[in-house]
Design an enzyme around this catalytic site. Structure first.
Site, PDB file in Angstrom:
ATOM      1  N   GLY A  43       0.717  -1.199  -0.252  1.00  0.00           N
ATOM      2  CA  GLY A  43       0.513   0.180   0.015  1.00  0.00           C
ATOM      3  C   GLY A  43       0.974   1.531  -0.100  1.00  0.00           C
ATOM      4  O   GLY A  43       2.000   1.004   0.043  1.00  0.00           O
ATOM      5  N   GLY A  46       0.839   8.961   1.532  1.00  0.00           N
ATOM      6  CA  GLY A  46       1.935   9.992   2.052  1.00  0.00           C
ATOM      7  C   GLY A  46       2.640   9.989   0.733  1.00  0.00           C
ATOM      8  O   GLY A  46       2.390   9.716  -0.110  1.00  0.00           O
ATOM      9  N   HIS A  49       5.750   4.370   0.245  1.00  0.00           N
ATOM     10  CA  HIS A  49       5.363   2.893  -0.347  1.00  0.00           C
ATOM     11  C   HIS A  49       5.394   2.016   0.097  1.00  0.00           C
ATOM     12  O   HIS A  49       6.502   2.031   0.723  1.00  0.00           O
ATOM     13  CB  HIS A  49       5.364   2.779  -2.038  1.00  0.00           C
ATOM     14  CG  HIS A  49       4.767   3.700  -2.579  1.00  0.00           C
ATOM     15  ND1 HIS A  49       5.054   4.946  -3.366  1.00  0.00           N
ATOM     16  CD2 HIS A  49       4.282   3.389  -3.536  1.00  0.00           C
ATOM     17  CE1 HIS A  49       4.297   5.996  -3.988  1.00  0.00           C
ATOM     18  NE2 HIS A  49       3.594   4.364  -4.650  1.00  0.00           N
ATOM     19  N   LYS A  65       8.585   0.189   5.183  1.00  0.00           N
ATOM     20  CA  LYS A  65       8.065   1.999   4.394  1.00  0.00           C
ATOM     21  C   LYS A  65       9.531   2.560   3.403  1.00  0.00           C
ATOM     22  O   LYS A  65      10.161   2.400   4.352  1.00  0.00           O
ATOM     23  CB  LYS A  65       7.754   2.552   6.245  1.00  0.00           C
ATOM     24  CG  LYS A  65       6.966   4.071   5.167  1.00  0.00           C
ATOM     25  CD  LYS A  65       6.740   4.929   6.499  1.00  0.00           C
ATOM     26  CE  LYS A  65       6.070   5.711   6.453  1.00  0.00           C
ATOM     27  NZ  LYS A  65       5.466   6.658   7.866  1.00  0.00           N
ATOM     28  N   ASP A 159      -2.960  11.295  16.259  1.00  0.00           N
ATOM     29  CA  ASP A 159      -3.530  11.091  14.055  1.00  0.00           C
ATOM     30  C   ASP A 159      -4.605   9.487  14.261  1.00  0.00           C
ATOM     31  O   ASP A 159      -4.174   8.459  14.088  1.00  0.00           O
ATOM     32  CB  ASP A 159      -2.930  10.915  13.307  1.00  0.00           C
ATOM     33  CG  ASP A 159      -2.911  10.674  11.759  1.00  0.00           C
ATOM     34  OD1 ASP A 159      -4.564  11.497  12.351  1.00  0.00           O
ATOM     35  OD2 ASP A 159      -2.746  10.974  11.037  1.00  0.00           O
TER      36      ASP A 159
END
Length: 632
Positions: A43, A46, A49, A65, A159
């Site tokens: 996925g 921001g 990937h 990441k 968040d």
């Protein structure tokens, strides 16, 4: 076939789409002399990937990441990433995603993280909308425990939302994405405007300074979404949403239990100082007011769990028993005494009825929804561009992968029915009398569903009713046949706590054509297996996505909206057009059955095949006898 060129606006939007980073097949962590093999795409969000990474020495799997250095041009961007890593790297808690390492090469920055194969609560929400109160307790308690750990370390996440609450294979909650996290002293107030609209606290919007209390507000929003299927302040415009938040304008549905309503109210108190802290929330009556599972089965990601009447009733009245001493997050079904039926109030019964309505699927199991989605996709001008297929990788949506699909099947409908195996190795049979039987992966939990949709659950360690013995024999035969002739040997699966809550999707309707077999599951997915090239296509109305499984078992998932916006290559387009015809046929048959019986018709049926004249024999003489403990 008429093809329409993309509009200038669409071409422009395609160019704006962030290209995936140039990630080598083997990634080297030079400092630790560790090599990682790049696996499947997980996925994006921001600048990053995510890919599955495998340590070539140990075989361990991680989430990797990847952020291109070319996107970290400005100093504040580099500082933000450094702060995220600095806060996250030393965290050690069962409800927080583990960050293992941080390194870089000449092109990218890499962060290796704990892999959470079951995605996040966002995908659960999309498939299920509202969950049961026992499930809400299970998830929310873990979130609060993770937040308590962070707050004890003076960390404010800032968040918390469904998409940042990840799930491992055991469906344990893992708080992740510390991109907005900050450290904060007890009397310190931050002034940064940050967060996600549907979860943002009023003190953030009003710019009066915020602290730990914003995380408790977000937990209130999360609990509300879990229970009722939508955010408390959601509206059609951002301006209206913010206005509702500032004015504390929300409504708790009447179906909510008293304990749930009270906890939501205190968490969504507009005055930060009046909200309870995380430690107080852990002790809240909500977590003691009814059944809380020790563990949830994977089937809960897409199907309402199997809860008995007492466990539903416990949601609405004060329990006559108490949570056992293992703590609320560990208490299983034995942790609460059953509530006598005469103690459940009429109001509680009404609440229970309203809540069950929220969990009930449409009688066609989303077929009409899926048909409308496919029609919308095919009505969109399809981009006929040279690189449409090459661009496919950049808009895959692996988060929308189906939880269940049929991996094997065997057709004995000339005498008995069709047997099938789900991707988790559970085995089921759809009999010619439209009844269904399902045995879980461990071979310990049996589900029998009458053609009237009445469900019966049995433990294989106890006696199976004599009236079911013939169908059990057939189930074992199908299972043995598939094990001997179709399936690769898998590892032995042992029974786990919470398996008795599982409600697996079952096959409702199927038919064969000259080109394919079409299968409709009770969780709404339609699967089409093509005979000539062995491609499987799984269409999900809840995720609004299609998955293609090739003969090498590689899976490629695309949202309908992405295919409409970016272009649908010819190799997919003709299959989706075929799927439309098959779904239309399913819808028409459902409408015909519903009209015929003048009642909701969720019965499983086989439609007449177009490729054979197989005679369907009735099995109506098989009438099982049920024990008095049988449950719907």
């Amino acid at each position: 076939m008429q093809r329409v060129q993309p509009s200038a606006a669409r071409v422009k939007s395609q160019k704006k789409e962030k290209a995936p980073p140039d990630v080598p097949d083997v990634i080297l962590d030079g400092e630790r002399k560790t090599r990682y093999e790049k696996g499947k795409f997980l996925g994006k969000g921001g600048f990053a990937h995510c890919y599955e990474l495998r340590n070539k020495s140990t075989g361990e799997l991680f989430a990797g990441k990847v952020v291109p250095k070319a996107l970290l041009i400005k100093q504040y961007q580099r500082d933000k990433m450094a702060q995220e890593v600095q806060i996250h790297r030393n965290l050690q808690h069962r409800n927080v995603v583990k960050l293992y390492h941080f390194f870089e090469d000449k092109s990218n920055v890499y962060i290796t993280l704990e892999l959470c194969p079951r995605r996040s609560l966002m995908e659960l929400h999309k498939r299920r909308k509202a969950v049961t109160e026992p499930e809400a307790r299970y998830f929310t308690y873990q979130i609060v425990e993770g937040v308590l750990y962070l707050h004890n370390l003076k960390i404010v996440h800032r968040d918390l939302k469904l998409g940042n609450l990840f799930l491992n294979d055991e469906l344990q909650v893992k708080i992740g994405d510390f991109g907005l996290a900050t450290t904060c002293d007890n009397d310190e107030r931050k002034k940064t405007l940050c967060g996600t609209p549907n979860y943002i606290a009023p003190e953030v919007l009003n710019k009066i300074g915020h602290s730990f209390e914003v995380d408790l507000w977000a937990i209130g929003c999360i609990l509300y979404i879990l229970l009722f299927g939508h955010p408390p302040f959601e509206s059609k415009s951002l301006e209206e949403t913010y206005s509702r938040i500032k004015n504390n304008n929300y409504v708790i549905p009447t179906s909510a239990s008293a304990a749930a309503s009270q906890l939501i109210r205190v968490l969504l108190d507009p005055v930060p100082s009046r909200r309870p802290n995380a430690r107080a929330v852990c002790r809240d009556h909500f977590f003691k007011s009814g059944f809380m599972p020790a563990r949830l089965p994977v089937s809960c990601l897409t199907m309402v769990p199997h809860l008995n009447d007492d466990e539903y009733a416990e949601e609405n009245v004060s329990p006559s028993g108490t949570i056992d001493q293992r703590g609320p997050h560990q208490a299983g079904r034995s942790g609460l005494s059953a509530i006598p039926a005469h103690l459940v109030s009429r109001n509680s019964e009404r609440q229970q009825t309203h809540r069950m309505e929220a969990y009930r699927q449409p009688t066609d199991c989303y077929l009409s929804n899926l048909l409308a989605q496919v029609n919308d996709l095919l009505a969109t001008p399809t981009a006929d561009i040279d690189d449409a297929e090459a661009a496919l990788d950049s808009y895959q949506s692996p988060e929308a992968l189906p939880v269940f699909w049929i991996s094997k099947w065997v057709d004995y409908s000339d005498k008995y029915g069709i047997g099938y195996q789900l991707c988790d190795n559970s085995v089921g049979v759809l009999f010619n009398d439209n009844s269904r039987i399902m045995l879980d992966t461990a071979g310990t939990q049996l589900t029998y569903i009458e053609k009237t949709e009445k469900e019966h659950y049995f433990d294989m360690e106890s006696a199976i009713p004599s009236g079911l013995q013939k169908k059990m024999t057939l189930l074992k035969y199908f299972r043995s046949y598939m094990n001997d002739h179709l399936l690769q040997a898998g590892q032995q699966v042992t029974r786990k706590v919470g398996d008795d809550l599982a409600r697996l999707p079952t096959l409702r309707v199927w038919f064969r054509t000259k080109s394919a077999i079409v299968l409709h599951l009770s969780n709404g997915t339609v699967q089409i297996n093509f005979f000539n090239d062995h491609i499987k296509m799984v269409l999900c109305p809840l995720m609004q996505a299609v998955t293609f499984i090739d003969e090498n078992k590689r899976m490629f998932t695309y949202k309908f909206s992405h295919l409409a916006e970016n272009g649908c290559p010819e190799k997919f387009l003709h299959r989706i057009q075929y799927a439309k015809c098959m779904i239309q046929r399913l819808v028409e048959e459902h409408t015909k059955e519903e009209t015929k019986h003048n009642a909701p018709a969720a019965n499983a049926v086989r439609l007449p095949s177009t490729s054979s004249n197989v005679r369907l024999e009735s099995a109506a003489d098989i009438q099982p006898a049920y024990p008095s403990s049988s449950r719907r």
